[in-house]
Design an enzyme around this catalytic site. Sequence first.
Site, PDB file in Angstrom:
ATOM      1  N   GLY A  14       0.835  -1.203   0.000  1.00  0.00           N
ATOM      2  CA  GLY A  14       0.000   0.000   0.000  1.00  0.00           C
ATOM      3  C   GLY A  14       0.870   1.253   0.000  1.00  0.00           C
ATOM      4  N   GLN A  86      -9.025  -2.388   4.361  1.00  0.00           N
ATOM      5  CA  GLN A  86      -9.818  -1.757   3.295  1.00  0.00           C
ATOM      6  C   GLN A  86      -9.914  -0.316   3.761  1.00  0.00           C
ATOM      7  OE1 GLN A  86     -11.539   0.203   1.186  1.00  0.00           O
ATOM      8  NE2 GLN A  86     -13.324  -0.089   2.492  1.00  0.00           N
ATOM      9  N   TYR A  98     -16.884  -6.520   4.824  1.00  0.00           N
ATOM     10  CA  TYR A  98     -15.485  -6.801   4.457  1.00  0.00           C
ATOM     11  C   TYR A  98     -14.546  -5.809   5.157  1.00  0.00           C
ATOM     12  CZ  TYR A  98     -11.150  -7.437   2.044  1.00  0.00           C
ATOM     13  OH  TYR A  98      -9.824  -7.650   1.788  1.00  0.00           O
ATOM     14  N   SER A 128      -6.869   6.070  12.931  1.00  0.00           N
ATOM     15  CA  SER A 128      -7.163   7.137  11.951  1.00  0.00           C
ATOM     16  C   SER A 128      -7.969   8.281  12.558  1.00  0.00           C
ATOM     17  CB  SER A 128      -7.973   6.502  10.814  1.00  0.00           C
ATOM     18  OG  SER A 128      -8.598   7.492  10.041  1.00  0.00           O
ATOM     19  N   GLU A 130     -10.327   9.492  11.171  1.00  0.00           N
ATOM     20  CA  GLU A 130     -11.724   9.192  10.831  1.00  0.00           C
ATOM     21  C   GLU A 130     -12.490   8.718  12.077  1.00  0.00           C
ATOM     22  OE1 GLU A 130     -12.982   9.787   7.734  1.00  0.00           O
ATOM     23  OE2 GLU A 130     -14.946   8.881   8.057  1.00  0.00           O
ATOM     24  N   TYR A 154     -15.927   2.411   8.129  1.00  0.00           N
ATOM     25  CA  TYR A 154     -14.462   2.391   8.273  1.00  0.00           C
ATOM     26  C   TYR A 154     -14.056   2.991   9.633  1.00  0.00           C
ATOM     27  CZ  TYR A 154      -9.637   4.040   7.612  1.00  0.00           C
ATOM     28  OH  TYR A 154      -8.300   4.317   7.778  1.00  0.00           O
ATOM     29  N   HIS A 184      -2.847  11.543   4.898  1.00  0.00           N
ATOM     30  CA  HIS A 184      -1.518  11.770   4.327  1.00  0.00           C
ATOM     31  C   HIS A 184      -1.462  11.155   2.939  1.00  0.00           C
ATOM     32  CE1 HIS A 184      -1.521   8.412   7.159  1.00  0.00           C
ATOM     33  NE2 HIS A 184      -0.795   7.758   6.267  1.00  0.00           N
ATOM     34  N   ARG A 189      -0.432   7.627  -3.706  1.00  0.00           N
ATOM     35  CA  ARG A 189      -1.798   7.550  -3.191  1.00  0.00           C
ATOM     36  C   ARG A 189      -2.693   6.938  -4.259  1.00  0.00           C
ATOM     37  NH1 ARG A 189      -4.942   7.179   1.323  1.00  0.00           N
ATOM     38  NH2 ARG A 189      -5.642   9.226   2.040  1.00  0.00           N
TER      39      ARG A 189
HETATM   40  P1  NAP Z   1      -3.693   1.627   1.216  1.00  0.00           P
HETATM   41  O1  NAP Z   1      -2.793   2.267   0.212  1.00  0.00           O
HETATM   42  O2  NAP Z   1      -5.126   1.394   0.866  1.00  0.00           O
HETATM   43  O3  NAP Z   1      -3.021   0.227   1.623  1.00  0.00           O
HETATM   44  C1  NAP Z   1      -3.737  -0.746   2.339  1.00  0.00           C
HETATM   45  C2  NAP Z   1      -2.963  -2.053   2.297  1.00  0.00           C
HETATM   46  O4  NAP Z   1      -3.727  -3.061   2.990  1.00  0.00           O
HETATM   47  C3  NAP Z   1      -2.736  -2.613   0.874  1.00  0.00           C
HETATM   48  O5  NAP Z   1      -1.453  -3.174   0.805  1.00  0.00           O
HETATM   49  C4  NAP Z   1      -3.800  -3.707   0.774  1.00  0.00           C
HETATM   50  O6  NAP Z   1      -3.457  -4.724  -0.150  1.00  0.00           O
HETATM   51  C5  NAP Z   1      -3.763  -4.246   2.195  1.00  0.00           C
HETATM   52  N1  NAP Z   1      -4.929  -5.046   2.564  1.00  0.00           N
HETATM   53  C6  NAP Z   1      -6.238  -4.811   2.281  1.00  0.00           C
HETATM   54  N2  NAP Z   1      -7.005  -5.807   2.767  1.00  0.00           N
HETATM   55  C7  NAP Z   1      -6.171  -6.688   3.371  1.00  0.00           C
HETATM   56  C8  NAP Z   1      -6.351  -7.930   4.025  1.00  0.00           C
HETATM   57  N3  NAP Z   1      -7.560  -8.478   4.180  1.00  0.00           N
HETATM   58  N4  NAP Z   1      -5.263  -8.582   4.502  1.00  0.00           N
HETATM   59  C9  NAP Z   1      -4.009  -8.056   4.345  1.00  0.00           C
HETATM   60  N5  NAP Z   1      -3.780  -6.881   3.730  1.00  0.00           N
HETATM   61  C10 NAP Z   1      -4.842  -6.214   3.247  1.00  0.00           C
HETATM   62  O7  NAP Z   1      -3.697   2.453   2.583  1.00  0.00           O
HETATM   63  P2  NAP Z   1      -2.595   3.481   3.159  1.00  0.00           P
HETATM   64  O8  NAP Z   1      -2.986   4.846   2.765  1.00  0.00           O
HETATM   65  O9  NAP Z   1      -1.257   2.972   2.863  1.00  0.00           O
HETATM   66  O10 NAP Z   1      -2.893   3.374   4.720  1.00  0.00           O
HETATM   67  C11 NAP Z   1      -2.223   2.421   5.537  1.00  0.00           C
HETATM   68  C12 NAP Z   1      -3.031   2.187   6.800  1.00  0.00           C
HETATM   69  O11 NAP Z   1      -3.177   3.407   7.510  1.00  0.00           O
HETATM   70  C13 NAP Z   1      -4.437   1.669   6.566  1.00  0.00           C
HETATM   71  O12 NAP Z   1      -4.767   0.805   7.622  1.00  0.00           O
HETATM   72  C14 NAP Z   1      -5.292   2.913   6.645  1.00  0.00           C
HETATM   73  O13 NAP Z   1      -6.602   2.575   7.016  1.00  0.00           O
HETATM   74  C15 NAP Z   1      -4.560   3.701   7.689  1.00  0.00           C
HETATM   75  N6  NAP Z   1      -4.662   5.156   7.621  1.00  0.00           N
HETATM   76  C16 NAP Z   1      -4.371   5.799   6.460  1.00  0.00           C
HETATM   77  C17 NAP Z   1      -4.421   7.182   6.412  1.00  0.00           C
HETATM   78  C18 NAP Z   1      -4.082   7.938   5.157  1.00  0.00           C
HETATM   79  O14 NAP Z   1      -4.429   9.122   5.072  1.00  0.00           O
HETATM   80  N7  NAP Z   1      -3.396   7.336   4.188  1.00  0.00           N
HETATM   81  C19 NAP Z   1      -4.755   7.907   7.572  1.00  0.00           C
HETATM   82  C20 NAP Z   1      -5.001   7.211   8.748  1.00  0.00           C
HETATM   83  C21 NAP Z   1      -4.937   5.832   8.771  1.00  0.00           C
HETATM   84  P3  NAP Z   1      -4.037  -4.634  -1.687  1.00  0.00           P
HETATM   85  O15 NAP Z   1      -3.573  -3.320  -2.234  1.00  0.00           O
HETATM   86  O16 NAP Z   1      -3.431  -5.807  -2.364  1.00  0.00           O
HETATM   87  O17 NAP Z   1      -5.526  -4.672  -1.546  1.00  0.00           O
HETATM   88  O1  F7E Z   2     -11.781  12.068   0.896  1.00  0.00           O
HETATM   89  C1  F7E Z   2     -14.227  14.547  -0.335  1.00  0.00           C
HETATM   90  C2  F7E Z   2     -14.740  13.442   0.565  1.00  0.00           C
HETATM   91  O2  F7E Z   2     -11.426   9.728   0.123  1.00  0.00           O
HETATM   92  C3  F7E Z   2     -11.437  13.326   1.439  1.00  0.00           C
HETATM   93  C4  F7E Z   2      -8.307   7.611   4.042  1.00  0.00           C
HETATM   94  O3  F7E Z   2      -6.911   7.509   3.890  1.00  0.00           O
HETATM   95  O4  F7E Z   2      -8.131   9.649   5.284  1.00  0.00           O
HETATM   96  C5  F7E Z   2      -8.689   9.072   4.128  1.00  0.00           C
HETATM   97  O5  F7E Z   2     -10.107   9.159   4.150  1.00  0.00           O
HETATM   98  C6  F7E Z   2     -12.608  14.292   1.338  1.00  0.00           C
HETATM   99  C7  F7E Z   2     -13.945  13.729   1.826  1.00  0.00           C
HETATM  100  O6  F7E Z   2     -10.167  10.646   2.154  1.00  0.00           O
HETATM  101  C8  F7E Z   2     -14.468  13.385  -3.751  1.00  0.00           C
HETATM  102  O7  F7E Z   2     -16.148  13.507   0.729  1.00  0.00           O
HETATM  103  C9  F7E Z   2     -15.026  15.153  -2.634  1.00  0.00           C
HETATM  104  O8  F7E Z   2     -14.598  14.697   2.587  1.00  0.00           O
HETATM  105  O9  F7E Z   2      -9.538  11.408  -0.073  1.00  0.00           O
HETATM  106  P1  F7E Z   2     -10.692  10.908   0.691  1.00  0.00           P
HETATM  107  P2  F7E Z   2     -10.913  10.402   3.555  1.00  0.00           P
HETATM  108  O10 F7E Z   2     -12.315   9.971   3.378  1.00  0.00           O
HETATM  109  O11 F7E Z   2     -10.692  11.612   4.391  1.00  0.00           O
HETATM  110  C10 F7E Z   2      -8.499   9.049   6.530  1.00  0.00           C
HETATM  111  C11 F7E Z   2      -7.756   9.776   7.628  1.00  0.00           C
HETATM  112  C12 F7E Z   2      -8.293   7.579   6.524  1.00  0.00           C
HETATM  113  O12 F7E Z   2      -7.972   6.976   7.546  1.00  0.00           O
HETATM  114  C13 F7E Z   2      -8.712   6.847   5.300  1.00  0.00           C
HETATM  115  O13 F7E Z   2      -8.111   5.552   5.250  1.00  0.00           O
HETATM  116  O14 F7E Z   2     -12.829  14.588  -0.047  1.00  0.00           O
HETATM  117  N1  F7E Z   2     -14.417  14.308  -1.750  1.00  0.00           N
HETATM  118  N2  F7E Z   2     -15.090  14.614  -3.860  1.00  0.00           N
HETATM  119  C14 F7E Z   2     -14.052  13.200  -2.426  1.00  0.00           C
HETATM  120  N3  F7E Z   2     -13.405  12.095  -2.013  1.00  0.00           N
HETATM  121  C15 F7E Z   2     -13.143  11.125  -2.942  1.00  0.00           C
HETATM  122  N4  F7E Z   2     -12.483  10.022  -2.553  1.00  0.00           N
HETATM  123  N5  F7E Z   2     -13.549  11.262  -4.248  1.00  0.00           N
HETATM  124  C16 F7E Z   2     -14.214  12.369  -4.715  1.00  0.00           C
HETATM  125  O15 F7E Z   2     -14.557  12.450  -5.888  1.00  0.00           O
END
Ligand code: NAP
Ligand code: F7E
Length: 325
Positions: A14, A86, A98, A128, A130, A154, A184, A189
Amino acid sequence: MKNKKRALITGINGQDGSYLAEYLLSKDYEVFGTLKRNSVVENQTSRLNNIFENVNLEYADLTDMSSLTRLIKQVKPTEIYNLGAQSHVKISFDQPIYTTNTIVFGTLNLLESIRLFDTNIRLYQASSSEMFGNSIDGDGFQRESTPMYPVSPYGCAKLFGYNIIRNYRHSYKLFLSNGILFNHESPRRGLNFVTNKVVNEAVKIKLNLSNVLELGNLQATRDWGHAKDYVEAMHLILNHDKPDDFVCATGVSHSVQDLVDYTFNKLDMDPKSYIKINKKYLRPEELSHLKGDSTKIRSELGWKPNYTFETMLDDMIEARLKLYK
Ligand code: NAP
Ligand code: F7E
């Protein structure tokens, strides 16, 4: 010779997993990671291209406890980073069970494996912002003490993960820590998250490969940082002298409209000519505003972000321009 530290990263392919693997390799760790079985293998490890020869990849799934215990016995990690999930909020409304299985049972499966087979392992849990939902302190920030009322499947699942980590930490005296990370982003991404969706489509419009960008809610605000900065926080949290929970954020918030304006202006275009609102991108319940107070991690662990909202977007725009050109 001193033994190398061994890290096991769930979700290594990821966004965060790939940057964390690079960072830990630079710190001389042996790095192992889980891959989920996928019928298409060609692009599954594309984020790991830079380091493919230096990481050890193993098939496992968070919903399959036997695959995790097998790995723990085989790898004998000193640290586990639980990043697998997810992770798409909108998709969690479409696939709530899921999403819950990967996050809730995934976390419990790891905790039970640690409790039963190796209580010396340190675990980082990817919690998170969230989890806060629409709960905000009087000064406009969310911090470790802010009440949590999630507004998505989520967020609800992540809140269970956060709480069970604390419960196992206190009950069994294990080294288990939560990073409460705000949004982030990076060139890695997924393209269905709003930042890289906007950047990708704007670059395509600039290069005459597209002529419209469809979005949902433009008023939502987020505290956006760069993933490279945030994986350093994960490592600091797990190498602290005690297990604890930390908010990690820039402290600066922008709206989706600001994101659109900055990206299009950077490419010398007027966004008004290209943006269309499509209701299919709205969520059944929206988290409206996020802005994190990360005083605790800054003062206790010395973390601070190097990227701003603007330099993060510059990095993403540059990467997309390079890709299409
Ligand atoms: P990401 O790009 O969606 O990566 C998620 C990873 O989890 C992928 O490698 C995915 O594999 C794997 N995965 C999904 N289902 C799985 C399962 N059942 N068993 C094992 N692995 C599984 O997410 P990310 O942005 O790197 O975020 C990393 C973690 O931080 C996540 O837990 C996310 O919820 C959390 N988080 C992210 C943010 C953010 O802003 N990025 C903020 C706060 C928390 P596949 O790609 O093969 O499906
Ligand atoms: O949406 C708005 C949407 O999907 C950000 C994940 O990494 O951060 C992430 O979750 C905002 C929301 O991120 C579209 O409604 C408008 O208000 O990029 P996002 P998220 O939902 O904040 C948290 C911290 C995590 O932990 C999660 O794993 O943008 N928005 N128009 C849209 N969002 C998407 N995706 N697509 C649009 O077309």
